[in-house]
Write a protein that holds these residues in place. Sequence first.
Motif, PDB file in Angstrom:
ATOM      1  N   LEU A  82      -2.694  22.077   4.083  1.00  0.00           N
ATOM      2  CA  LEU A  82      -2.957  20.651   4.293  1.00  0.00           C
ATOM      3  C   LEU A  82      -3.485  20.017   3.013  1.00  0.00           C
ATOM      4  CD1 LEU A  82      -3.158  18.132   6.040  1.00  0.00           C
ATOM      5  CD2 LEU A  82      -5.353  18.979   6.913  1.00  0.00           C
ATOM      6  N   GLY A  83      -4.408  20.692   2.347  1.00  0.00           N
ATOM      7  CA  GLY A  83      -4.925  20.174   1.088  1.00  0.00           C
ATOM      8  C   GLY A  83      -3.848  20.055   0.030  1.00  0.00           C
ATOM      9  N   VAL A  84      -2.963  21.048  -0.039  1.00  0.00           N
ATOM     10  CA  VAL A  84      -1.866  21.032  -1.013  1.00  0.00           C
ATOM     11  C   VAL A  84      -0.921  19.870  -0.729  1.00  0.00           C
ATOM     12  CG1 VAL A  84       0.196  22.258  -1.783  1.00  0.00           C
ATOM     13  CG2 VAL A  84      -1.968  23.483  -1.572  1.00  0.00           C
ATOM     14  N   ILE A  98       3.804  11.250   6.182  1.00  0.00           N
ATOM     15  CA  ILE A  98       3.149  11.644   7.426  1.00  0.00           C
ATOM     16  C   ILE A  98       3.013  13.160   7.423  1.00  0.00           C
ATOM     17  CG2 ILE A  98       3.322  11.749   9.937  1.00  0.00           C
ATOM     18  CD1 ILE A  98       4.773   9.082   9.867  1.00  0.00           C
ATOM     19  N   ILE A  99       1.788  13.630   7.566  1.00  0.00           N
ATOM     20  CA  ILE A  99       1.516  15.069   7.605  1.00  0.00           C
ATOM     21  C   ILE A  99       0.924  15.395   8.965  1.00  0.00           C
ATOM     22  CG2 ILE A  99       0.292  17.006   6.565  1.00  0.00           C
ATOM     23  CD1 ILE A  99       0.083  15.334   3.982  1.00  0.00           C
ATOM     24  N   THR A 100       1.547  16.312   9.678  1.00  0.00           N
ATOM     25  CA  THR A 100       1.011  16.783  10.949  1.00  0.00           C
ATOM     26  C   THR A 100       0.429  18.171  10.729  1.00  0.00           C
ATOM     27  OG1 THR A 100       2.654  15.540  12.219  1.00  0.00           O
ATOM     28  CG2 THR A 100       1.542  17.354  13.347  1.00  0.00           C
ATOM     29  N   HIS A 101      -0.855  18.319  10.998  1.00  0.00           N
ATOM     30  CA  HIS A 101      -1.496  19.627  10.849  1.00  0.00           C
ATOM     31  C   HIS A 101      -1.576  20.291  12.207  1.00  0.00           C
ATOM     32  CE1 HIS A 101      -3.756  22.817   9.079  1.00  0.00           C
ATOM     33  NE2 HIS A 101      -4.734  22.657   9.953  1.00  0.00           N
ATOM     34  N   ASP A 102      -0.855  21.389  12.363  1.00  0.00           N
ATOM     35  CA  ASP A 102      -0.755  22.078  13.643  1.00  0.00           C
ATOM     36  C   ASP A 102      -1.868  23.114  13.758  1.00  0.00           C
ATOM     37  OD1 ASP A 102      -0.049  23.332  15.956  1.00  0.00           O
ATOM     38  OD2 ASP A 102       2.084  23.492  15.466  1.00  0.00           O
ATOM     39  N   VAL A 103      -2.930  22.760  14.463  1.00  0.00           N
ATOM     40  CA  VAL A 103      -4.069  23.676  14.595  1.00  0.00           C
ATOM     41  C   VAL A 103      -3.828  24.742  15.643  1.00  0.00           C
ATOM     42  CG1 VAL A 103      -5.738  21.956  13.838  1.00  0.00           C
ATOM     43  CG2 VAL A 103      -5.231  22.191  16.269  1.00  0.00           C
ATOM     44  N   ASP A 104      -2.717  24.645  16.372  1.00  0.00           N
ATOM     45  CA  ASP A 104      -2.444  25.609  17.442  1.00  0.00           C
ATOM     46  C   ASP A 104      -1.524  26.741  17.019  1.00  0.00           C
ATOM     47  OD1 ASP A 104      -3.995  24.278  19.313  1.00  0.00           O
ATOM     48  OD2 ASP A 104      -2.375  22.878  19.749  1.00  0.00           O
ATOM     49  N   VAL A 105      -1.059  26.712  15.750  1.00  0.00           N
ATOM     50  CA  VAL A 105      -0.174  27.778  15.284  1.00  0.00           C
ATOM     51  C   VAL A 105      -0.920  29.106  15.308  1.00  0.00           C
ATOM     52  CG1 VAL A 105       1.070  28.693  13.294  1.00  0.00           C
ATOM     53  CG2 VAL A 105       1.271  26.286  13.882  1.00  0.00           C
ATOM     54  N   ARG A 106      -0.336  30.140  15.906  1.00  0.00           N
ATOM     55  CA  ARG A 106      -1.020  31.420  16.064  1.00  0.00           C
ATOM     56  C   ARG A 106      -0.990  32.256  14.785  1.00  0.00           C
ATOM     57  NH1 ARG A 106      -2.319  32.351  21.263  1.00  0.00           N
ATOM     58  NH2 ARG A 106      -1.306  31.060  22.838  1.00  0.00           N
ATOM     59  N   ARG A 113       0.847  -1.184   0.000  1.00  0.00           N
ATOM     60  CA  ARG A 113       0.000   0.000   0.000  1.00  0.00           C
ATOM     61  C   ARG A 113       0.888   1.241   0.000  1.00  0.00           C
ATOM     62  NH1 ARG A 113      -4.901  -2.295  -1.198  1.00  0.00           N
ATOM     63  NH2 ARG A 113      -5.553  -3.769   0.421  1.00  0.00           N
ATOM     64  N   ARG A 114       0.320   2.325  -0.456  1.00  0.00           N
ATOM     65  CA  ARG A 114       0.960   3.635  -0.330  1.00  0.00           C
ATOM     66  C   ARG A 114       0.040   4.469   0.548  1.00  0.00           C
ATOM     67  NH1 ARG A 114       5.140   4.176  -4.404  1.00  0.00           N
ATOM     68  NH2 ARG A 114       5.030   2.351  -5.765  1.00  0.00           N
ATOM     69  N   ARG A 115       0.579   4.967   1.645  1.00  0.00           N
ATOM     70  CA  ARG A 115      -0.258   5.560   2.686  1.00  0.00           C
ATOM     71  C   ARG A 115       0.146   6.992   2.986  1.00  0.00           C
ATOM     72  NH1 ARG A 115       1.178   0.419   5.329  1.00  0.00           N
ATOM     73  NH2 ARG A 115      -0.566  -1.040   5.161  1.00  0.00           N
ATOM     74  N   VAL A 116      -0.882   7.814   3.224  1.00  0.00           N
ATOM     75  CA  VAL A 116      -0.680   9.149   3.766  1.00  0.00           C
ATOM     76  C   VAL A 116      -1.370   9.166   5.124  1.00  0.00           C
ATOM     77  CG1 VAL A 116      -0.942  11.625   3.428  1.00  0.00           C
ATOM     78  CG2 VAL A 116      -0.747  10.122   1.435  1.00  0.00           C
ATOM     79  N   LEU A 117      -0.622   9.452   6.158  1.00  0.00           N
ATOM     80  CA  LEU A 117      -1.141   9.464   7.519  1.00  0.00           C
ATOM     81  C   LEU A 117      -1.181  10.905   7.999  1.00  0.00           C
ATOM     82  CD1 LEU A 117       1.089   6.536   8.831  1.00  0.00           C
ATOM     83  CD2 LEU A 117      -1.119   6.392   7.675  1.00  0.00           C
ATOM     84  N   VAL A 118      -2.373  11.394   8.309  1.00  0.00           N
ATOM     85  CA  VAL A 118      -2.563  12.796   8.695  1.00  0.00           C
ATOM     86  C   VAL A 118      -2.928  12.864  10.169  1.00  0.00           C
ATOM     87  CG1 VAL A 118      -3.842  14.925   8.280  1.00  0.00           C
ATOM     88  CG2 VAL A 118      -3.340  13.372   6.369  1.00  0.00           C
ATOM     89  N   SER A 119      -2.123  13.590  10.944  1.00  0.00           N
ATOM     90  CA  SER A 119      -2.425  13.801  12.356  1.00  0.00           C
ATOM     91  C   SER A 119      -2.850  15.246  12.566  1.00  0.00           C
ATOM     92  CB  SER A 119      -1.212  13.482  13.231  1.00  0.00           C
ATOM     93  OG  SER A 119      -1.492  13.825  14.576  1.00  0.00           O
ATOM     94  N   THR A 120      -4.047  15.423  13.106  1.00  0.00           N
ATOM     95  CA  THR A 120      -4.514  16.761  13.477  1.00  0.00           C
ATOM     96  C   THR A 120      -4.452  16.956  14.985  1.00  0.00           C
ATOM     97  OG1 THR A 120      -6.801  16.008  13.680  1.00  0.00           O
ATOM     98  CG2 THR A 120      -6.097  16.796  11.505  1.00  0.00           C
ATOM     99  N   THR A 121      -4.012  15.932  15.692  1.00  0.00           N
ATOM    100  CA  THR A 121      -4.018  15.961  17.155  1.00  0.00           C
ATOM    101  C   THR A 121      -2.620  16.061  17.748  1.00  0.00           C
ATOM    102  OG1 THR A 121      -3.905  13.550  17.292  1.00  0.00           O
ATOM    103  CG2 THR A 121      -6.109  14.546  17.209  1.00  0.00           C
ATOM    104  N   GLY A 122      -1.598  15.999  16.895  1.00  0.00           N
ATOM    105  CA  GLY A 122      -0.229  15.999  17.378  1.00  0.00           C
ATOM    106  C   GLY A 122       0.217  14.653  17.902  1.00  0.00           C
ATOM    107  N   ARG A 123      -0.634  13.623  17.716  1.00  0.00           N
ATOM    108  CA  ARG A 123      -0.308  12.287  18.203  1.00  0.00           C
ATOM    109  C   ARG A 123      -0.314  11.323  17.027  1.00  0.00           C
ATOM    110  NH1 ARG A 123      -4.327  13.852  21.748  1.00  0.00           N
ATOM    111  NH2 ARG A 123      -5.757  12.340  20.851  1.00  0.00           N
TER     112      ARG A 123
END
Length: 233
Positions: A119-121, A83-91, A55-65
């Motif tokens: 994130l979409g990009v 692996i993409i980490t989306h940092d929702v806490d960035v000011r 498989r080819r996988r993209v793993l997205v974390s929006t929780t930092g975990r």
Amino acid sequence: MSPETANRGPDDAFIEELSRLKRRGASVLVVGSARASRNAETCRRLLGHAADRSRRRVLVSTTGRSAPLEPLADENPPNHHRIITHDVDVRSAGTATAPRTTGASSDVPSTTTDTLADLGVELSSAIDSFERAADGLEPSELRIGVDSLLPLLEKYGTERTFRFIHLTNGRTRTADGMIHYRFPVGREHDVAAVLTPLFDVVVELRVHNGVRQERWSLKDESLCSGWIPTTQL
């Protein structure tokens, strides 16, 4: 266990439609209480864990975990994963996207994004990269997992998150891939009801009499697996 192999499995129409979705690409919403949603095995299967082909996988974390997702990166070559980490806490929304180690193997490409557009990009770029490397992906070879919709909904609201999911599902489907999102609330939740039309499959998780169970429902609400035991608590 999966709906195809349960002793009291769904009828032939359900199995046939689920197989068709896997061939042409599908989007899956995984709902259930926070306690039930701890059943990561369901999401590992949706990511193609222990499959008989790569498989080819993209793993997205929006929780930092991202740790619960990382063991999957050891099953295939590192270049088969992102692996993409989306940092929702960035000011500062204007902060540029920058690579950051997430704790996974250093050989697995990992990126941090701080805006929904970025994130979409990054997701689209990862799919493009896989398609070029493989000279086209086989049906269901691409698997994408988003560990929680809650941070996105809390930061961006329902309307923007709805648009993001719609676009991301469409891009995944063009690659005949499968994407799933975890949303740790009951299916009757108001926002879950708004989001459900975006998905080909809704998987409900629950704990009943000490047993974790799941139920798969397709867009045609008459096609449903019924409750299937997964693992003991």
